[in-house]
Design an enzyme around this catalytic site. Structure first.
Site, mmCIF file in Angstrom:
data_model
loop_
_atom_site.group_PDB
_atom_site.id
_atom_site.type_symbol
_atom_site.label_atom_id
_atom_site.label_comp_id
_atom_site.label_asym_id
_atom_site.label_seq_id
_atom_site.Cartn_x
_atom_site.Cartn_y
_atom_site.Cartn_z
ATOM 1 N N ARG A 153 0.834 -1.214 0.000
ATOM 2 C CA ARG A 153 0.000 0.000 0.000
ATOM 3 C C ARG A 153 0.864 1.258 0.000
ATOM 4 O O ARG A 153 0.470 2.313 -0.492
ATOM 5 C CB ARG A 153 -0.955 -0.008 1.214
ATOM 6 C CG ARG A 153 -1.849 1.237 1.301
ATOM 7 C CD ARG A 153 -3.025 1.049 2.262
ATOM 8 N NE ARG A 153 -2.644 0.542 3.548
ATOM 9 C CZ ARG A 153 -2.079 1.265 4.521
ATOM 10 N NH1 ARG A 153 -1.842 2.546 4.346
ATOM 11 N NH2 ARG A 153 -1.767 0.713 5.673
ATOM 12 N N TYR B 232 -18.754 15.527 -13.755
ATOM 13 C CA TYR B 232 -19.254 14.154 -13.608
ATOM 14 C C TYR B 232 -20.185 14.091 -12.390
ATOM 15 O O TYR B 232 -19.842 14.610 -11.320
ATOM 16 C CB TYR B 232 -18.046 13.231 -13.448
ATOM 17 C CG TYR B 232 -18.405 11.798 -13.213
ATOM 18 C CD1 TYR B 232 -19.192 11.089 -14.114
ATOM 19 C CD2 TYR B 232 -17.947 11.131 -12.089
ATOM 20 C CE1 TYR B 232 -19.516 9.767 -13.889
ATOM 21 C CE2 TYR B 232 -18.259 9.802 -11.862
ATOM 22 C CZ TYR B 232 -19.051 9.130 -12.769
ATOM 23 O OH TYR B 232 -19.366 7.825 -12.527
ATOM 24 N N ASP C 56 -10.109 18.225 -13.990
ATOM 25 C CA ASP C 56 -10.394 16.836 -14.346
ATOM 26 C C ASP C 56 -10.158 16.730 -15.855
ATOM 27 O O ASP C 56 -10.904 17.284 -16.653
ATOM 28 C CB ASP C 56 -11.843 16.475 -13.966
ATOM 29 C CG ASP C 56 -12.147 14.999 -14.207
ATOM 30 O OD1 ASP C 56 -11.501 14.394 -15.090
ATOM 31 O OD2 ASP C 56 -13.030 14.449 -13.512
ATOM 32 N N LYS D 69 -10.968 5.455 -18.228
ATOM 33 C CA LYS D 69 -11.432 5.941 -19.528
ATOM 34 C C LYS D 69 -10.300 5.899 -20.571
ATOM 35 O O LYS D 69 -9.831 4.840 -20.894
ATOM 36 C CB LYS D 69 -12.002 7.353 -19.350
ATOM 37 C CG LYS D 69 -12.966 7.485 -18.156
ATOM 38 C CD LYS D 69 -14.239 6.742 -18.408
ATOM 39 C CE LYS D 69 -15.117 6.419 -17.228
ATOM 40 N NZ LYS D 69 -14.945 7.020 -15.950
HETATM 41 C C1 LIG Z 1 -14.915 13.067 -16.018
HETATM 42 C C2 LIG Z 1 -14.944 11.959 -15.016
HETATM 43 N N1 LIG Z 1 -14.311 12.110 -13.844
HETATM 44 C C3 LIG Z 1 -14.302 11.137 -12.903
HETATM 45 C C4 LIG Z 1 -14.972 9.954 -13.119
HETATM 46 C C5 LIG Z 1 -14.956 8.883 -12.050
HETATM 47 O O1 LIG Z 1 -14.118 7.837 -12.439
HETATM 48 P P1 LIG Z 1 -14.236 6.319 -11.923
HETATM 49 O O2 LIG Z 1 -15.475 5.755 -12.510
HETATM 50 O O3 LIG Z 1 -12.977 5.691 -12.436
HETATM 51 O O4 LIG Z 1 -14.301 6.367 -10.450
HETATM 52 C C6 LIG Z 1 -15.648 9.753 -14.309
HETATM 53 C C7 LIG Z 1 -16.381 8.484 -14.554
HETATM 54 O O5 LIG Z 1 -17.148 8.365 -15.475
HETATM 55 C C8 LIG Z 1 -15.636 10.780 -15.285
HETATM 56 O O6 LIG Z 1 -16.278 10.647 -16.453
#
Ligand SMILES: Cc1ncc(COP(=O)(O)O)c(C=O)c1O
Length: 398
Positions: free
Chosen positions: A58, A111, A186, A211
């Site tokens: 970890r 998101y 992000d 993604k």
């Molecule tokens: C722009 C964005 N940020 C964060 C996330 C969260 O990611 P995770 O599903 O890997 O936790 C997503 C998930 O769809 C996303 O589209």
């Protein structure tokens, strides 16, 4: 002697800093939770040294380290911290920078869960954190919202999810710097191949590696990249101590996926461009939002290359007839996969109002531009003729 500082994006994405002189070309998956100490004194020395290597997985794991270094190099940051999911990365940022009573300014259509944890979880209910959600593409509005003395964080997603509204990172970075607060971006939709927020003035970048970085829809993970050593240690300690680290097996999948990131992004973008034009000429489609189409409000900005290397692989569009027609379209597609997520080699389609953004109330959704007719498409790397035929067939069934 490898001179990785001078390498281009694809060379770095393939090789990173991993430098085998012999043996396996890829780092073996280090699936051990703990490590042997040579002696009692050696164990004590390792704990005292501050170097977390060779103690416990970890705290340090080779596969995670290879990945973190590579992504930090691709983003041009000081260091990377791999996390168990994109949400773990977002939450670690909130947890690190917010205090009880803090105020956050954030893009309205981030998101869904990135928004809802600010509005519904302990941040809101126990610690009194309050957030102003707005269209961060309007820099004057951002500047006004940052005037509160308690404002501790500016959190921007660009292109925003799913509206594809574009925020000028350099402009909001200047605003955040004047207010002495960190700007977090992000960068999931673009990946470092298309956009490098740190070079434009952001302090921290987060990704859902699930993604574009992973690219094969086979692992969940996130990463935080910091500009400074100080932020790196703050966030790393937070992620390690709260146990939000990535597993070595998933790190290995991301290490493999990221090697083709540049190639995939180019192809996804090419397919998105062609499909956006097809949709724009389709009688069953009421509007199309794609930064590569001339009628996108930030078309000139995007195509100037000042911020993004290209318009990306995401399209949103409105289906005439609203949710009922959108449902029929999505149910009628065959090659295009009906699933949430994005940035994979397979084209994905979903209906944000009833899926990814269902956690956001209808009023807030509409205010953020997430209407009921809105469909989100993530271009994969299939043959464009097959994608167009798939849509043609599905539209015929409306
Ligand atoms: C722009 C964005 N940020 C964060 C996330 C969260 O990611 P995770 O599903 O890997 O936790 C997503 C998930 O769809 C996303 O589209």
């Amino acid at each position: 002697m490898r001179n990785f500082e001078k390498w281009g994006f694809n060379s770095l994405a393939v090789h990173g800093r991993y430098h085998p002189k012999c043996g396996p070309v890829n780092p073996p998956v280090e699936r051990s939770s703990t490590y042997v100490f040579k002696s009692c004194e050696d164990g004590a020395k390792r704990f005292a040294s501050g170097n977390k290597e060779g103690i416990y997985s970890r705290l340090f794991n080779l596969n995670c380290y290879e990945l973190e270094t590579k992504i930090a190099d691709l983003e041009g940051g000081y260091g990377g911290i791999a996390t168990s999911s994109g949400m773990a990365a977002v939450e670690a940022v909130y947890f690190t920078f917010l205090n009880p009573g803090s105020h956050v300014v954030a893009t309205g259509s981030i998101y869904g869960p990135s928004r809802s944890i600010l509005e519904k979880s302990a941040f809101y209910h126990k610690w009194g954190v309050r957030t102003t959600f707005l269209d961060t593409s309007d820099v004057d509005e951002v500047r006004k919202a940052l005037q509160t003395p308690n404002t501790k964080l500016l959190f921007v997603e660009t292109p925003a999810n799913p509206t594809l509204s574009i925020t000028d990172i350099a402009a909001v970075a200047e605003t955040a710097a004047n207010a002495h607060i960190p700007l977090v971006v992000d960068n999931t939709f673009c990946s470092p191949y298309l956009q490098k927020p740190l070079a434009l003035g952001a302090d921290i970048v987060v990704h859902s590696m699930t993604k574009c970085i992973g690219g094969h829809s086979n692992a969940v993970g996130g990463v935080i990249i910091t500009k400074t050593q100080g932020d790196y240690h703050l966030l790393r300690d937070n992620v390690i101590n709260r146990g939000a680290v990535l597993s070595p097996d998933n790190a290995d999948l991301f290490n493999t996926g990221v090697k083709t990131l540049g190639l995939r992004m180019e192809r996804m973008q090419e397919n998105a461009m062609a499909l956006a034009r097809y949709l724009a000429n389709n009688a069953d489609v009421s509007w199309v939002m794609y930064p590569g189409l001339e009628d996108h409000p930030r078309y000139d900005f995007v195509m100037s290359g000042r911020q993004m290397k290209g318009p990306g692989g995401m399209i949103t569009f409105g289906v005439k007839g609203g949710y009922e027609s959108a449902k029929r379209l999505l149910n009628g597609l065959n090659l295009t996969t009906l699933a949430v997520s994005l940035g994979g080699v397979e084209s994905l389609i979903q209906h944000p109002a009833s899926m990814t953004h269902a956690v956001v109330s209808e009023d807030q959704r509409i205010a953020a531009g997430i209407t009921n007719d809105l469909v989100r498409f993530s271009a994969g790397i299939e043959d464009i003729e097959d994608l167009v035929e798939d849509f043609d067939n599905a539209f015929k069934k409306l």
